[in-house]
Design a protein around this motif. Structure first.
Motif, PDB file in Angstrom:
ATOM      1  N   SER A  74      -3.061  37.735 -25.408  1.00 23.24           N
ATOM      2  CA  SER A  74      -4.420  37.580 -24.882  1.00 23.24           C
ATOM      3  C   SER A  74      -4.890  36.133 -24.972  1.00 23.24           C
ATOM      4  CB  SER A  74      -5.389  38.494 -25.628  1.00 23.24           C
ATOM      5  OG  SER A  74      -5.490  38.100 -26.986  1.00 23.24           O
ATOM      6  N   ILE A  75      -4.497  35.422 -26.020  1.00 24.19           N
ATOM      7  CA  ILE A  75      -4.892  34.017 -26.155  1.00 24.19           C
ATOM      8  C   ILE A  75      -4.127  33.158 -25.166  1.00 24.19           C
ATOM      9  CG2 ILE A  75      -4.848  32.040 -27.717  1.00 24.19           C
ATOM     10  CD1 ILE A  75      -5.419  34.007 -29.994  1.00 24.19           C
ATOM     11  N   MET A  76      -2.856  33.478 -24.958  1.00 26.07           N
ATOM     12  CA  MET A  76      -2.047  32.685 -24.029  1.00 26.07           C
ATOM     13  C   MET A  76      -2.508  32.835 -22.591  1.00 26.07           C
ATOM     14  SD  MET A  76       1.739  33.191 -25.667  1.00 26.07           S
ATOM     15  CE  MET A  76       2.470  33.048 -24.085  1.00 26.07           C
ATOM     16  N   ASP A  77      -3.176  33.921 -22.257  1.00 27.04           N
ATOM     17  CA  ASP A  77      -3.632  34.152 -20.887  1.00 27.04           C
ATOM     18  C   ASP A  77      -4.869  33.329 -20.536  1.00 27.04           C
ATOM     19  OD1 ASP A  77      -1.590  35.887 -20.413  1.00 27.04           O
ATOM     20  OD2 ASP A  77      -2.768  37.691 -20.841  1.00 27.04           O
ATOM     21  N   GLN A  78      -5.460  32.619 -21.494  1.00 24.84           N
ATOM     22  CA  GLN A  78      -6.683  31.857 -21.220  1.00 24.84           C
ATOM     23  C   GLN A  78      -6.425  30.614 -20.384  1.00 24.84           C
ATOM     24  OE1 GLN A  78      -8.600  31.198 -24.969  1.00 24.84           O
ATOM     25  NE2 GLN A  78      -9.015  33.365 -25.269  1.00 24.84           N
ATOM     26  N   LYS A  79      -5.301  30.008 -20.511  1.00 24.40           N
ATOM     27  CA  LYS A  79      -4.874  28.881 -19.683  1.00 24.40           C
ATOM     28  C   LYS A  79      -5.864  27.712 -19.712  1.00 24.40           C
ATOM     29  CE  LYS A  79      -2.087  31.706 -16.619  1.00 24.40           C
ATOM     30  NZ  LYS A  79      -1.053  31.884 -17.547  1.00 24.40           N
ATOM     31  N   ALA A  80      -6.188  27.245 -20.904  1.00 25.11           N
ATOM     32  CA  ALA A  80      -7.079  26.087 -21.038  1.00 25.11           C
ATOM     33  C   ALA A  80      -6.405  24.818 -20.559  1.00 25.11           C
ATOM     34  CB  ALA A  80      -7.520  25.926 -22.492  1.00 25.11           C
ATOM     35  N   GLY A  81      -5.093  24.796 -20.581  1.00 25.35           N
ATOM     36  CA  GLY A  81      -4.368  23.606 -20.142  1.00 25.35           C
ATOM     37  C   GLY A  81      -4.593  23.276 -18.681  1.00 25.35           C
ATOM     38  N   GLU A  82      -4.936  24.268 -17.872  1.00 21.29           N
ATOM     39  CA  GLU A  82      -5.189  24.018 -16.451  1.00 21.29           C
ATOM     40  C   GLU A  82      -6.399  23.105 -16.253  1.00 21.29           C
ATOM     41  OE1 GLU A  82      -5.460  27.753 -14.477  1.00 21.29           O
ATOM     42  OE2 GLU A  82      -3.388  28.288 -14.923  1.00 21.29           O
ATOM     43  N   ALA A  83      -7.390  23.212 -17.146  1.00 23.08           N
ATOM     44  CA  ALA A  83      -8.569  22.347 -17.042  1.00 23.08           C
ATOM     45  C   ALA A  83      -8.186  20.895 -17.275  1.00 23.08           C
ATOM     46  CB  ALA A  83      -9.638  22.779 -18.045  1.00 23.08           C
ATOM     47  N   LEU A  84      -7.314  20.661 -18.258  1.00 20.66           N
ATOM     48  CA  LEU A  84      -6.874  19.289 -18.504  1.00 20.66           C
ATOM     49  C   LEU A  84      -5.959  18.782 -17.398  1.00 20.66           C
ATOM     50  CD1 LEU A  84      -6.290  19.085 -22.350  1.00 20.66           C
ATOM     51  CD2 LEU A  84      -8.187  18.233 -21.004  1.00 20.66           C
ATOM     52  N   ALA A  85      -5.163  19.655 -16.823  1.00 18.38           N
ATOM     53  CA  ALA A  85      -4.304  19.244 -15.709  1.00 18.38           C
ATOM     54  C   ALA A  85      -5.159  18.804 -14.527  1.00 18.38           C
ATOM     55  CB  ALA A  85      -3.376  20.383 -15.312  1.00 18.38           C
ATOM     56  N   TYR A  86      -6.274  19.474 -14.321  1.00 18.49           N
ATOM     57  CA  TYR A  86      -7.196  19.094 -13.254  1.00 18.49           C
ATOM     58  C   TYR A  86      -7.765  17.698 -13.513  1.00 18.49           C
ATOM     59  CZ  TYR A  86     -11.229  19.318 -10.131  1.00 18.49           C
ATOM     60  OH  TYR A  86     -12.160  19.049  -9.163  1.00 18.49           O
ATOM     61  N   LEU A  87      -8.035  17.393 -14.775  1.00 24.48           N
ATOM     62  CA  LEU A  87      -8.617  16.092 -15.118  1.00 24.48           C
ATOM     63  C   LEU A  87      -7.623  14.941 -14.998  1.00 24.48           C
ATOM     64  CD1 LEU A  87     -10.753  17.105 -18.201  1.00 24.48           C
ATOM     65  CD2 LEU A  87     -11.557  16.569 -15.909  1.00 24.48           C
ATOM     66  N   ARG A  88      -6.349  15.242 -14.857  1.00 29.95           N
ATOM     67  CA  ARG A  88      -5.337  14.191 -14.727  1.00 29.95           C
ATOM     68  C   ARG A  88      -5.154  13.737 -13.281  1.00 29.95           C
ATOM     69  NH1 ARG A  88      -2.013  17.539 -18.595  1.00 29.95           N
ATOM     70  NH2 ARG A  88      -2.524  16.658 -20.615  1.00 29.95           N
ATOM     71  N   ARG A  89      -5.784  14.412 -12.360  1.00 27.73           N
ATOM     72  CA  ARG A  89      -5.655  14.031 -10.950  1.00 27.73           C
ATOM     73  C   ARG A  89      -6.307  12.675 -10.721  1.00 27.73           C
ATOM     74  NH1 ARG A  89      -7.842  18.811  -7.461  1.00 27.73           N
ATOM     75  NH2 ARG A  89      -8.102  17.009  -6.123  1.00 27.73           N
ATOM     76  N   LEU A  90      -5.744  11.895  -9.809  1.00 27.61           N
ATOM     77  CA  LEU A  90      -6.222  10.541  -9.559  1.00 27.61           C
ATOM     78  C   LEU A  90      -7.648  10.536  -9.012  1.00 27.61           C
ATOM     79  CD1 LEU A  90      -5.569   7.556  -9.581  1.00 27.61           C
ATOM     80  CD2 LEU A  90      -4.664   7.795  -7.275  1.00 27.61           C
ATOM     81  N   ASP A  91      -7.974  11.446  -8.107  1.00 26.34           N
ATOM     82  CA  ASP A  91      -9.326  11.450  -7.538  1.00 26.34           C
ATOM     83  C   ASP A  91     -10.373  11.808  -8.596  1.00 26.34           C
ATOM     84  OD1 ASP A  91      -8.284  14.011  -7.640  1.00 26.34           O
ATOM     85  OD2 ASP A  91      -9.321  14.709  -5.851  1.00 26.34           O
ATOM     86  N   VAL A  92     -10.036  12.700  -9.512  1.00 25.32           N
ATOM     87  CA  VAL A  92     -10.973  13.068 -10.580  1.00 25.32           C
ATOM     88  C   VAL A  92     -11.151  11.893 -11.533  1.00 25.32           C
ATOM     89  CG1 VAL A  92     -11.355  14.646 -12.514  1.00 25.32           C
ATOM     90  CG2 VAL A  92     -10.441  15.516 -10.362  1.00 25.32           C
ATOM     91  N   LEU A  93     -10.057  11.192 -11.841  1.00 27.21           N
ATOM     92  CA  LEU A  93     -10.159  10.003 -12.694  1.00 27.21           C
ATOM     93  C   LEU A  93     -11.015   8.921 -12.037  1.00 27.21           C
ATOM     94  CD1 LEU A  93      -6.519   9.732 -14.073  1.00 27.21           C
ATOM     95  CD2 LEU A  93      -8.570  10.415 -15.311  1.00 27.21           C
ATOM     96  N   LEU A  94     -10.865   8.752 -10.731  1.00 34.63           N
ATOM     97  CA  LEU A  94     -11.652   7.761 -10.007  1.00 34.63           C
ATOM     98  C   LEU A  94     -13.136   8.125 -10.031  1.00 34.63           C
ATOM     99  CD1 LEU A  94     -11.589   5.198  -8.280  1.00 34.63           C
ATOM    100  CD2 LEU A  94     -11.322   6.662  -6.283  1.00 34.63           C
ATOM    101  N   ILE A  95     -13.450   9.388  -9.823  1.00 37.96           N
ATOM    102  CA  ILE A  95     -14.847   9.831  -9.878  1.00 37.96           C
ATOM    103  C   ILE A  95     -15.401   9.635 -11.281  1.00 37.96           C
ATOM    104  CG2 ILE A  95     -16.327  11.880  -9.765  1.00 37.96           C
ATOM    105  CD1 ILE A  95     -14.575  12.800  -7.384  1.00 37.96           C
ATOM    106  N   GLY A  96     -14.602   9.931 -12.299  1.00 36.88           N
ATOM    107  CA  GLY A  96     -15.032   9.718 -13.683  1.00 36.88           C
ATOM    108  C   GLY A  96     -15.299   8.255 -13.968  1.00 36.88           C
ATOM    109  N   PHE A  97     -14.432   7.380 -13.469  1.00 40.66           N
ATOM    110  CA  PHE A  97     -14.631   5.949 -13.659  1.00 40.66           C
ATOM    111  C   PHE A  97     -15.915   5.477 -12.974  1.00 40.66           C
ATOM    112  CE2 PHE A  97     -13.988   1.553 -12.186  1.00 40.66           C
ATOM    113  CZ  PHE A  97     -13.861   0.927 -13.420  1.00 40.66           C
ATOM    114  N   ILE A  98     -16.129   5.925 -11.751  1.00 44.48           N
ATOM    115  CA  ILE A  98     -17.348   5.564 -11.019  1.00 44.48           C
ATOM    116  C   ILE A  98     -18.580   6.072 -11.766  1.00 44.48           C
ATOM    117  CG2 ILE A  98     -18.664   6.006  -8.897  1.00 44.48           C
ATOM    118  CD1 ILE A  98     -15.937   5.936  -7.414  1.00 44.48           C
ATOM    119  N   TYR A  99     -18.510   7.282 -12.303  1.00 49.07           N
ATOM    120  CA  TYR A  99     -19.628   7.856 -13.077  1.00 49.07           C
ATOM    121  C   TYR A  99     -19.937   6.986 -14.291  1.00 49.07           C
ATOM    122  CZ  TYR A  99     -22.354  11.255 -15.738  1.00 49.07           C
ATOM    123  OH  TYR A  99     -23.339  11.872 -16.445  1.00 49.07           O
TER     124      TYR A  99
END
Length: 190
Positions: free
Chosen positions: A110-135
């Motif tokens: 049940s804990i393994m099904d939560q998939k929190a790592g997907e949220a961090l994988a999303y944050l590694r995308r270049l466009d998200v990093l660029l938006i974060g930098f601009i913010y």
């Protein structure tokens, strides 16, 4: 009369500074969320280790239990089973171990099904990093620009006006003292 409201120019810099500060506080909340995600990922990793350890051991335990039930005492012996155990003791201990491994696998699943790592994988995308930098640049820029301009254009000017008003009052008091002194001198002469 214009249909578009105008910005309050005397407080525009203060607004900019406070909005930038608010954005920086939002950034702090974002970092707190990242820390909680990291903690959740560590919990998932621990659960995954427990799950896969149990998944690897459970078939061996079940094979040994089947061998013991069939009376084949020397087949599928487990390396960690103590040699002085009787087949009956070994069977009881292995049934308890199998039950605990199944429970551990169910809890870990049940804990393994939560998939929190997907949220961090999303944050590694270049466009998200660029938006974060601009913010970050925008928040810091608004904060610094707003407070610097507010201080220079409003706060310092008000301070100079207060100093000028204080000087004018002091000069007025000094002038009144001089006039009172002159009136006293002229009152004594008469």
């Amino acid at each position: 009369m214009s249909w578009m409201p105008t910005a309050p120019t005397d407080n525009l810099y203060k607004f900019s500074a406070l909005w930038g500060l608010r954005m920086l506080l939002g950034l702090l909340l974002f970092f707190a969320w990242l820390i909680s995600i990291q903690m959740q990922i560590e919990k998932e990793m621990d659960s995954a280790q427990h799950y896969y350890r149990s998944a690897m051991i459970l078939p061996d335990i079940e094979q040994r239990l089947d061998a013991l039930k069939q009376g084949k005492v020397n087949e599928h012996r487990l390396a960690w089973a103590l040699p002085h155990w009787t087949p009956q003791d070994e069977r009881v201990i292995l049934e308890i171990a199998a039950k605990r491994h199944r429970q551990s696998m169910a809890a870990s699943k049940s804990i393994m099904d939560q998939k929190a790592g997907e949220a961090l994988a999303y944050l590694r995308r270049l466009d998200v990093l660029l938006i974060g930098f601009i913010y970050i640049v925008l928040a810091t820029g608004l904060f610094v620009f707003g407070f610097m301009r507010w201080k220079r254009k409003l706060h310092d000017v008000e301070g100079k006006l207060r100093d000028a008003e204080l000087t004018m009052r002091e000069l007025g008091i000094e002038k009144l003292r001089i006039e009172i002194a002159q009136l006293r001198r002229s009152g004594r002469r008469s």
